[in-house]
Structures are given as C-alpha cells and as structure tokens.
Write an enzyme that holds these catalytic residues in place. Structure first.
Site, mmCIF file in Angstrom:
data_model
loop_
_atom_site.group_PDB
_atom_site.id
_atom_site.type_symbol
_atom_site.label_atom_id
_atom_site.label_comp_id
_atom_site.label_asym_id
_atom_site.label_seq_id
_atom_site.Cartn_x
_atom_site.Cartn_y
_atom_site.Cartn_z
ATOM 1 N N ASP A 62 -1.811 1.503 -3.533
ATOM 2 C CA ASP A 62 -2.654 0.390 -3.989
ATOM 3 C C ASP A 62 -4.103 0.831 -4.187
ATOM 4 O O ASP A 62 -5.008 0.006 -4.305
ATOM 5 C CB ASP A 62 -2.565 -0.819 -3.050
ATOM 6 C CG ASP A 62 -3.111 -0.531 -1.658
ATOM 7 O OD1 ASP A 62 -3.214 0.660 -1.290
ATOM 8 O OD2 ASP A 62 -3.434 -1.491 -0.941
ATOM 9 N N ARG A 73 0.687 6.572 19.346
ATOM 10 C CA ARG A 73 0.365 5.146 19.148
ATOM 11 C C ARG A 73 1.422 4.495 18.253
ATOM 12 O O ARG A 73 1.992 5.167 17.372
ATOM 13 C CB ARG A 73 -1.036 4.974 18.528
ATOM 14 C CG ARG A 73 -1.221 5.657 17.194
ATOM 15 C CD ARG A 73 -2.538 5.294 16.551
ATOM 16 N NE ARG A 73 -2.502 3.970 15.946
ATOM 17 C CZ ARG A 73 -2.035 3.711 14.731
ATOM 18 N NH1 ARG A 73 -1.551 4.665 13.958
ATOM 19 N NH2 ARG A 73 -2.045 2.486 14.260
ATOM 20 N N ARG A 90 3.662 6.919 16.047
ATOM 21 C CA ARG A 90 3.087 8.125 15.451
ATOM 22 C C ARG A 90 2.590 9.054 16.561
ATOM 23 O O ARG A 90 1.981 8.604 17.533
ATOM 24 C CB ARG A 90 1.920 7.772 14.538
ATOM 25 C CG ARG A 90 2.318 6.858 13.388
ATOM 26 C CD ARG A 90 1.251 6.871 12.290
ATOM 27 N NE ARG A 90 1.363 5.726 11.404
ATOM 28 C CZ ARG A 90 2.227 5.620 10.406
ATOM 29 N NH1 ARG A 90 3.081 6.586 10.156
ATOM 30 N NH2 ARG A 90 2.253 4.540 9.636
ATOM 31 N N SER A 94 0.796 -1.220 0.000
ATOM 32 C CA SER A 94 0.000 0.000 0.000
ATOM 33 C C SER A 94 0.835 1.279 0.000
ATOM 34 O O SER A 94 1.581 1.529 -0.923
ATOM 35 C CB SER A 94 -0.944 -0.066 1.200
ATOM 36 O OG SER A 94 -1.863 0.969 1.146
ATOM 37 N N SER A 111 2.692 2.476 15.167
ATOM 38 C CA SER A 111 2.152 2.166 13.831
ATOM 39 C C SER A 111 1.973 0.662 13.701
ATOM 40 O O SER A 111 2.736 -0.119 14.270
ATOM 41 C CB SER A 111 3.123 2.661 12.766
ATOM 42 O OG SER A 111 2.846 2.031 11.534
ATOM 43 N N GLY A 112 0.977 0.250 12.925
ATOM 44 C CA GLY A 112 0.808 -1.173 12.641
ATOM 45 C C GLY A 112 1.458 -1.552 11.319
ATOM 46 O O GLY A 112 1.490 -2.727 10.955
ATOM 47 N N GLU A 169 -11.111 7.040 7.775
ATOM 48 C CA GLU A 169 -9.958 7.489 8.536
ATOM 49 C C GLU A 169 -9.533 8.817 7.917
ATOM 50 O O GLU A 169 -9.755 9.048 6.717
ATOM 51 C CB GLU A 169 -8.821 6.477 8.419
ATOM 52 C CG GLU A 169 -9.158 5.152 9.068
ATOM 53 C CD GLU A 169 -8.002 4.166 9.023
ATOM 54 O OE1 GLU A 169 -7.536 3.773 10.092
ATOM 55 O OE2 GLU A 169 -7.563 3.793 7.929
ATOM 56 N N ALA A 170 -8.890 9.670 8.723
ATOM 57 C CA ALA A 170 -8.471 10.975 8.195
ATOM 58 C C ALA A 170 -7.557 10.800 6.984
ATOM 59 O O ALA A 170 -7.561 11.626 6.058
ATOM 60 C CB ALA A 170 -7.758 11.767 9.285
ATOM 61 N N ASN A 171 -6.815 9.674 6.932
ATOM 62 C CA ASN A 171 -5.885 9.460 5.818
ATOM 63 C C ASN A 171 -6.591 9.093 4.507
ATOM 64 O O ASN A 171 -5.939 8.794 3.507
ATOM 65 C CB ASN A 171 -4.837 8.394 6.190
ATOM 66 C CG ASN A 171 -5.457 7.026 6.466
ATOM 67 O OD1 ASN A 171 -6.549 6.709 5.987
ATOM 68 N ND2 ASN A 171 -4.754 6.201 7.232
HETATM 69 C C1 G16 Z 1 -3.355 0.545 6.556
HETATM 70 C C2 G16 Z 1 -4.677 0.303 7.229
HETATM 71 C C3 G16 Z 1 -5.310 1.633 7.575
HETATM 72 C C4 G16 Z 1 -4.353 2.453 8.437
HETATM 73 C C5 G16 Z 1 -2.990 2.572 7.755
HETATM 74 C C6 G16 Z 1 -1.926 3.190 8.638
HETATM 75 O O1 G16 Z 1 -3.589 1.255 5.377
HETATM 76 O O2 G16 Z 1 -5.505 -0.457 6.386
HETATM 77 O O3 G16 Z 1 -6.510 1.401 8.230
HETATM 78 O O4 G16 Z 1 -4.843 3.724 8.661
HETATM 79 O O5 G16 Z 1 -2.517 1.295 7.395
HETATM 80 O O6 G16 Z 1 -1.783 2.418 9.788
HETATM 81 P P1 G16 Z 1 -0.662 2.652 10.870
HETATM 82 O O7 G16 Z 1 -0.811 4.067 11.348
HETATM 83 O O8 G16 Z 1 -0.981 1.651 11.925
HETATM 84 O O9 G16 Z 1 0.677 2.448 10.215
HETATM 85 P P2 G16 Z 1 -2.891 0.899 4.004
HETATM 86 O O10 G16 Z 1 -3.506 1.832 3.016
HETATM 87 O O11 G16 Z 1 -1.430 1.122 4.202
HETATM 88 O O12 G16 Z 1 -3.221 -0.542 3.791
#
Ligand code: G16
Length: 541
Positions: free
Chosen positions: A276, A494, A503, A67, A496-497, A369-371
C-alpha cells in the site's frame, strides 16, 4: 438525547452478519482474511461516524488495505483529522463494536460509547475513504458505505489510493482555509505538492541514474505512474513489478534479498515499496555480488545527518533533531546516531502510532522502523523558525529554501513510501552519492528475523518497548541464557500485530552466529509449553 434509529440499524446490520470470530483493532487496525471482514468494516463505518461526531464533524479517513499482507487478507484503519492514526483510546471502542454478538448488542455498544464519550448524535459526521488494489476491496467498500448510513454520515469515496494519500487528503480537508492548510485534497494535489518541493530540492544538481523501483505489484505502481508527469525531468525511474491485475503477485517480496523476478546488477540503485506504499527500502548489489539492504534505519541515519547539516548551514541554532526507533533497529544504527551524529534516540514499541507520538517531542523528529515505515515531523515552532529565517549569506538562503522544501516533500501525516523516496533521492542528488557511499555511514550487525507460527499469539506479553517478555513465565530467562553465549548477541520475541505469528529478531557479531541465535530462539519459542503450531520448522536447531 438523540438515539440511533434501531430499525435502520437492524436492516443494515442484517446485511452484514457477524461471524463467530473475535476481532481486535491491532497495530494497524483490523487485519485478517478478507472473507471475515464484512461485518467488521460495516461496524468501522459506524465507528468512523461516531468519531467524526465526537470531533464536531471533522473529517475522518477510513482506508481499506492489508498493506504488506498476502492478497487474500484485507483490513481497515481509521485516520484522525490531521492524518494521524486514530487516537489509541478509541481502539477498544472499535474492538467492542466489532465483537458485539447481535444487533441488540451492537445498539447497546453504540449507546455505551455515546454516553461514556458524551457524543452528540445530532452533530454532523463526515468520512472519506479509499482502498488499495486487492480484489476484495470493492465489496468491503460496499459494507463500509452501509455502515456510514447507520448514522447518516456524509462521505466521499476517493477510490484506489495509497494509504498515505488517504492520510494526506484527510488532513487537507480538515485544514482547508486555515493558516495550517496542507494542500489540495486530491491525489493530484498530493502529486503537485511533492513534485514542486522535490524540484526545488534538486534544482541545479546533476541528475542521478534512473532508480529501479519495485512496486510489489501493489497500488504504488499505478499511483507512481500517475505522478510521473508532475516530476518532468527532475527524476528518472524504471518501474518494475507493476502488475496489479494478477492479485496473486501482490507483496511477493522476500526478506533481505532482491524481490522475486528482479535481477540486480552492480552500479544500479533499487528501491521497493510494500503493497500500500507506506514503506520503502533501498538496496544495491556490491561489486562482489553481495545484496546490500538500505533499510529504514539507514534512511533515518541519512535523513538525520542531512537535516542536521542543513540546519547548521542555514545558520539556525535553536532547532534540535531527535530520532525514534523500535527494538528492531540495528544496534550499529543506534550507535551511529548516538555517537557519530550525537542525536538523542528513543526506542518505542512497534507501530507507527507509537513512533509518531514520540517524534512529536522533538523540534524535528525523524522516525523510522527498520522495515522502512517512517517519516520526519517538523514541529509548528520549528516550521515558524524555518519560515522566519532570512539568512545572512547566499549559502544560508539556499539552505533555508531547502529546509522549507524538505518540510513540504516529507509527508507530515504518516510514513509514506513516495515522500520517503523523494527525501532519499534529494539527499543522494545533493551529495551526488551512490547507495554504496550512503551505506558507508556504518556497517550493520548481521541480523535475522524469524516467524514462528504459534497456537495463540495473545499469550505473549512484552514490556520495555517489546524488548522483554513477561509471559509466558520463564521464557525470557531461557532467551537470556541463550543470548549470553553469543558475542554482541541481542534477541527479542514479540507477537505480531498484523499476522498470526510471533516474530523473533536476532543480531550477533557474525552471520553464522546470527542465524544460529535466531533459529535457536525460534526453536525455543516453538517448543516452550508446546506453543508452536504445525510442523516444527526444520531449520530450527
Ligand atoms: C504495520 C504497522 C507498522 C508495523 C508493521 C508490522 O505496517 O503500521 O508500524 O511495523 O505493521 O507489524 P507487526 O510486526 O506487528 O506485524 P503495515 O505497512 O503492514 O501497515
């Protein structure tokens, strides 16, 4: 009970040895440097096969993408039968398979799943998959295909797709021939469905000026071009940043500014996809040359306002609209939704899976989401009401027709940049609004996002929809003490995932205060128990 053929597993698994690393199925699946992913993706093939067998042979989707991450990264997400993200309870099984240290452990991990989840291995397994334009995608697809061979899954390679297209195709395949049939299971079917609905929505309205669309040099570029013939003269666009040959250009976008290489001008309307094409943001340049962002919060506000009006115009009074946001939502947007539109607003942790789940609680659930990641969900009962309504005046009949078309143009499976674009373009065309008029609904509080590179992001634990830290102990109190000093101050931290960072979000009454707050909290996190890694960023106060 049937068992896995251990010789077959060993010979295939030997082709995809596991590195020393530890893996975790996170916010959006597995995501990291592409060179580390071979064994993870091989094992995701096994996981997807098991998921399909568990669901009686329903088709499971697998998308290879990272992504918004840099081109050197890649990743994989698993898609459930109706196009939603894989059920949360299975994430720990994905993690267990990915981390099994040897073939024997992998065999055991599969059998633990089979017995605890009561999976019948004699059931068929059906899996479809696609990938984005990253150069590493092709080799990773080969690893996935080997993983699918372990349990003899039937599979179809849909080649290069946007993430939401793979979600759409998965749902189409599982609903074909039922009253809930979602469409033709192909990219072409997806284009036809969206284009037909959009044409209905803008019928008879003067066309807007061309949209300038930045595709982040990702898969959105070739796919949006593929869609253009289906749109005819209903929509006009100028595509920029469409170089998918040079991977180094992927996702070179910047935060809260126009993308690199795009010169903006007043009076134009711009949008950007991510790599993506599951996220979109709009923007424009004001007469005084200020860059103005219309993010996911602005899209949610616009969509909620329009749907509420349309439901009213249709004479339908038993459909309620609700909005789902995350802690990143600008405080002003939440106020606007609650106080001006009078809609209920819920706040959930980051990750579309959380928003999607919450939005299902409403008749019409708008989640963003804001993004820029989000969509609108119509519940089965709302759809029933909309399709049963006849209207007692021509105006009501037109509104009902628009509501039906809206439920078709909006991807019901997951956030989708293409379908969100058509949602926004519909509303702007219907109202004949410029982005500036849209922006006038409310004024964002200044906000700032800061990334802090830390040694170990897993030590950061949150509660309250990620608005409060419980660990490291004492850090939240220190954050609160700083926030208190700022007028309209709000900040949260938080992990990041999807990236190896923590972040920091901050908002306050003015731009200088917001920047100061963001960098003070960033500096605090960096210094706290020496959490930070590398050089302390100079901007931190
Ligand atoms: C993914 C998730 C989103 C999330 C973003 C950023 O998006 O599907 O819901 O907002 O990651 O997440 P984080 O702040 O935990 O890094 P994408 O578009 O990268 O698949």
């Amino acid at each position: 009970m049937a068992s896995v053929n251990i010789d077959n597993l060993n010979s295939l698994s030997n082709l995809h040895p596991k590195p020393e690393n530890t893996f975790a199925y996170g916010t959006a699946g597995f995501r990291m440097k592409a060179e580390l992913l071979d064994s993870v993706i091989f094992r995701t093939g096994i996981l997807a096969s098991l998921r399909s067998k568990k669901l009686d042979g329903k088709v499971i989707g697998v998308m290879i993408t990272a992504s918004h991450n840099p081109a050197a990264d890649n990743g994989v997400k698993v898609v459930d039968p109706l196009g939603e993200m894989m059920e949360g309870a299975w994430e720990s099984h994905a993690t267990a398979l990915a981390n099994a240290p040897s073939n024997e452990h992998l065999f055991d991990a599969i059998h633990t799943m089979v017995s605890t989840l009561k999976i019948d291995l004699t059931k068929p397994a059906n899996v479809v998959f696609g990938r984005d334009t990253r150069p590493s995608g092709e080799a990773l697809v080969a690893a996935l295909v080997d993983g699918l061979k372990v349990l003899g899954a039937q599979s179809t390679d849909y080649g290069i797709l946007t993430t939401p297209q793979l979600h759409y195709i998965t749902r189409c395949l599982n609903t074909a021939g039922t009253p809930e049939a979602y469409g033709e299971p192909s990219a072409e079917g997806y284009y036809k469905k969206l284009a037909a609905a959009f044409k209905i929505l803008v019928e008879g309205k003067p066309r807007l000026s061309p949209l300038i669309l930045d595709c982040a040099n990702g898969v959105g570029a070739p796919k949006f071009k593929e869609m253009l013939p289906y749109l005819g003269d209903s929509f006009s666009v100028k595509i920029v940043n469409d170089d998918v040959e040079d991977a180094s250009k992927l996702n070179l976008n910047t935060q809260q500014r126009a993308p690199i290489g795009l010169k903006t001008a007043a009076g134009e309307r711009y949008a950007s996809f991510d790599g993506d094409a599951d996220r979109i943001v709009y923007y424009y340049q004001d007469e005084d040359n200020t860059f103005k962002l219309l993010d996911g919060d602005k899209i949610a506000g616009l969509a909620a306002m329009y749907i509420i009006d349309l439901v009213k115009s249709a004479g339908i009074d038993d459909i309620s609209v609700g909005v789902v946001q995350t802690a990143y939502a600008n405080g002003a947007s939440t106020q606007y939704l609650r106080n001006t539109l009078n809609v209920p607003v819920s706040c959930v942790p980051t990750g579309v899976k959380h928003l999607h789940h919450e939005a299902l609680k409403y008749d019409v659930g708008v989640y963003f989401e804001a993004n820029g990641h989000g969509t609108v969900l119509f519940s089965p009962s709302a759809l029933k009401t909309i399709y049963a309504a006849e209207g007692s005046s021509p105006a009501q009949a037109v509104a009902i027709r628009s509501l039906r078309a809206l439920s078709e143009v909006i991807n019901q499976t997951v956030g989708d940049a293409f379908s969100d674009l058509f949602l926004v373009e519909t509303i702007l065309t219907q109202r004949q609004w410029s982005p500036k008029v849209w922006d006038q609904a409310y004024t964002d509080l200044p906000n700032r996002l800061v990334k802090v590179v830390v040694q170990d992001r897993s030590i950061f634990k949150t509660v309250d929809a990620e608005r409060k830290l419980t660990e490291p102990a004492g850090l939240q109190d220190a954050i609160d003490a700083i926030v208190l000093k700022f007028s309209h101050g709000r900040s949260f931290v938080r992990p990041s995932g999807t990236e190896d960072v923590v972040r920091v979000y901050a908002e306050a009454a003015t731009r200088p205060e917001t920047d100061e707050l963001a960098f003070r909290i960033g500096g605090l996190v960096f210094d706290y128990n020496s959490c930070g890694s590398g050089a302390r960023p100079r901007e931190f106060i």
